[in-house]
Scaffold this active site. Structure first.
Site, short mmCIF file in Angstrom:
data_model
loop_
_atom_site.label_atom_id
_atom_site.label_comp_id
_atom_site.label_asym_id
_atom_site.label_seq_id
_atom_site.Cartn_x
_atom_site.Cartn_y
_atom_site.Cartn_z
NE ARG A 1 34.89 4.18 6.40
CZ ARG A 1 35.32 4.15 5.14
NH1 ARG A 1 36.55 3.78 4.87
NH2 ARG A 1 34.51 4.47 4.15
CD GLU B 1 39.67 -1.19 -11.88
OE1 GLU B 1 38.68 -0.42 -11.88
OE2 GLU B 1 39.95 -1.93 -10.93
C1 MV4 Z 1 35.18 2.72 -11.39
C2 MV4 Z 1 34.09 3.19 -12.16
C3 MV4 Z 1 33.91 2.64 -13.39
N1 MV4 Z 1 34.73 1.69 -13.84
N2 MV4 Z 1 35.97 1.76 -11.88
C4 MV4 Z 1 34.64 5.78 -7.75
C5 MV4 Z 1 35.11 5.64 -6.34
C6 MV4 Z 1 36.16 4.62 -6.35
N3 MV4 Z 1 36.02 3.78 -5.21
C7 MV4 Z 1 35.97 3.87 -7.62
N4 MV4 Z 1 35.02 4.60 -8.41
C8 MV4 Z 1 34.66 4.17 -9.64
N5 MV4 Z 1 35.43 3.20 -10.17
C9 MV4 Z 1 35.76 1.26 -13.09
N6 MV4 Z 1 36.56 0.33 -13.57
C10 MV4 Z 1 33.28 4.19 -11.61
C11 MV4 Z 1 33.57 4.69 -10.36
C12 MV4 Z 1 32.67 5.71 -9.88
C13 MV4 Z 1 31.80 5.48 -8.83
C14 MV4 Z 1 31.79 4.27 -8.13
C15 MV4 Z 1 30.94 4.07 -7.09
C16 MV4 Z 1 30.05 5.07 -6.72
C17 MV4 Z 1 30.04 6.27 -7.37
C18 MV4 Z 1 30.91 6.49 -8.43
C19 MV4 Z 1 30.89 7.72 -9.09
C20 MV4 Z 1 31.75 7.93 -10.12
C21 MV4 Z 1 32.65 6.93 -10.52
#
Ligand code: MV4
Length: 445
Positions: free
Chosen positions: A292, A200
């Protein structure tokens, strides 16, 4: 309606479920490990069955013992809470085969939404906005590099079997890509037994905003607005709030409709959460679906005046949703009080609670299983209590949170209370100007 529900969990969520069952006139069965014999969920349930030794694998995760406990006590349903077996497809299936209603998703739904690339494809096909990236999983480095060059760097490589932050790698440019892809894939193979990854566009410092949904078996799906869960450390949420300081009623409507669209496209029943990333231009993108009840569900309950566990049980019994959503009122914040040392990398601090005082008063709710002289076992997570405050708006909720945290006394173990108080006087937190990078910035200040 069910006559007797077995709660396949411990701690505050087991108590939370028992409380709602009592209000519904449903009998309860607690299960407990040898380490939890003096726990409140054991005391408050109508019946309790010891299911094994302290280690989770041999008790709270031991499917045959839990099914046996349900059969011996004549429970007609099992509530898994969060964590433990709540997203275990095999357990959901065994409950069904044993004629015990699993108050949660089907095995098919757990497997479908647990495969992150498949979940994303499903959402995209049904018109839910997703982050630009590969269509499904990528097997060869060259294919990944091609896609990364198309969408532009930085990109993030995610394990399709991952989620919750496990098995992710960022590639900042072309020269980074092969290493990041190989690492993500081998990590995925060793952690999840599945090396498949997808790609992504990397969104820098997004906000984590999730929509609470609830569906019944008649195909009705409703949303109860959003929670902002951006205040996390290493993918562990510390503070959650509703509404999100950045979401307007118009955006709530758009995100809510997208979440309902996504849930309806998979015929979702029960409570669930659609997680979105929100970028600095307030574009939102589907990230994951949780099938959940979540730790942070109370902030939604506070502003929508809905008992989500009650609704979850009601729809699982085959009835319609009882409490339909209306406009939210006021603002709610949840603080996770963990037995951890914030000055030492949030190291868990199990031990005896020598002295305990809970705050009270208007707009203060505490969901907790601890009591004075309780000994926190070292085997499970370190959540001691959730302090949930309500105020007529965000400033009032912050003031009440501060007041309640100051009133809170837990002696004998280190807790996150002083940490929360510091966050509450941080100007970026107070102004609502924060994203998922907040805690890292805050801790290095
Ligand atoms: C991402 C992102 C930035 N760009 N996807 C972290 C947990 C997982 N559910 C997906 N995550 C992320 N995906 C894209 N395309 C940044 C994160 C992320 C994050 C997301 C939500 C809450 C905290 C976070 C901490 C680091 C990275």
């Amino acid at each position: 309606m069910f006559k007797k529900i077995l709660i396949a969990n411990r701690g505050e969520i087991a108590l939370r479920i028992i409380r709602t069952c009592k209000e519904l006139g449903i009998k309860t069965v607690a299960v407990f490990s040898e380490a939890d014999k003096d726990s409140l969920h054991v005391t408050f349930a109508d019946e309790a069955v010891c299911i094994g030794p302290p280690i989770s694998k041999e008790s709270y995760l031991k499917i045959p013992s839990i099914i046996s406990a349900a059969q011996i006590t004549g429970a007609d349903a099992i509530h898994p809470g969060y964590g433990f077996l709540s997203e275990n497809a095999g357990f959901s299936d065994i409950c069904r085969e044993s004629n015990i209603k699993f108050i949660g998703p089907s095995a098919k739904m757990i497997n479908g939404m647990g495969d992150k690339a498949y979940a994303k494809e499903t959402m995209k096909r049904n018109g839910v906005p997703v982050v630009p990236g590969s269509d499904g999983v990528i097997s060869k480095v060259e294919d990944g590099l091609g896609i990364a060059s198309e969408i532009g760097f930085p990109v993030i490589i995610k394990a399709t079997a991952g989620g919750g932050g496990k098995g992710m790698r960022i590639a900042w440019d072309k020269s980074d890509f092969e290493k990041a892809f190989t690492l993500a894939s081998s990590e995925a193979a060793s952690s999840f037994g599945n090396p498949d990854c997808y790609i992504e566009k990397y969104i820098e410092n997004p906000r984590h905003v999730e929509i609470q949904i609830l569906g019944d078996k008649f195909g009705n799906v409703y949303h109860y607005g959003e929670r902002d869960c951006s205040i996390q450390r290493r993918h562990q949420k510390l503070i959650e709030e509703a509404p999100s300081p950045i979401i307007t009623p118009e955006l709530r409507k758009k995100m809510g409709e997208a979440a309902i669209l996504g849930a309806k496209s998979v015929n979702y029943e029960g409570v669930g959460t659609i997680e979105f990333l929100v970028d600095k231009h307030k574009n939102f993108y589907f990230m994951e679906m949780n099938t959940r009840i979540q730790v942070e569900h109370p902030v939604t309950e506070m502003i929508y005046d809905v008992d989500l566990i009650r609704q979850q049980i009601i729809v699982a019994s085959g009835a319609h949703v009882e409490t339909l959503p209306r406009d939210p009122i006021g603002h709610s914040i949840e603080f996770r009080l963990n037995a951890e040392d914030p000055d030492n990398n949030f190291m868990p601090c199990p031990g005896k609670i020598e002295s305990l005082h809970f705050p009270g008063g208007f707009g203060v709710r505490i969901d907790s299983h601890v009591y004075q002289s309780y000994v926190i076992p070292p085997y499970y997570d370190s959540l001691l209590a959730k302090l949930i405050v309500w105020g007529k708006d965000r400033p009032h909720a912050i003031a009440r949170g501060k007041r309640a945290l100051e009133e809170f006394t837990i002696e004998g173990v280190k807790t996150t209370i002083p940490f929360h108080l510091k966050v509450l006087s941080d100007e970026n937190f107070v102004s609502g100007n924060f994203d998922t990078g907040f805690i890292d910035n805050f801790l290095t200040k």
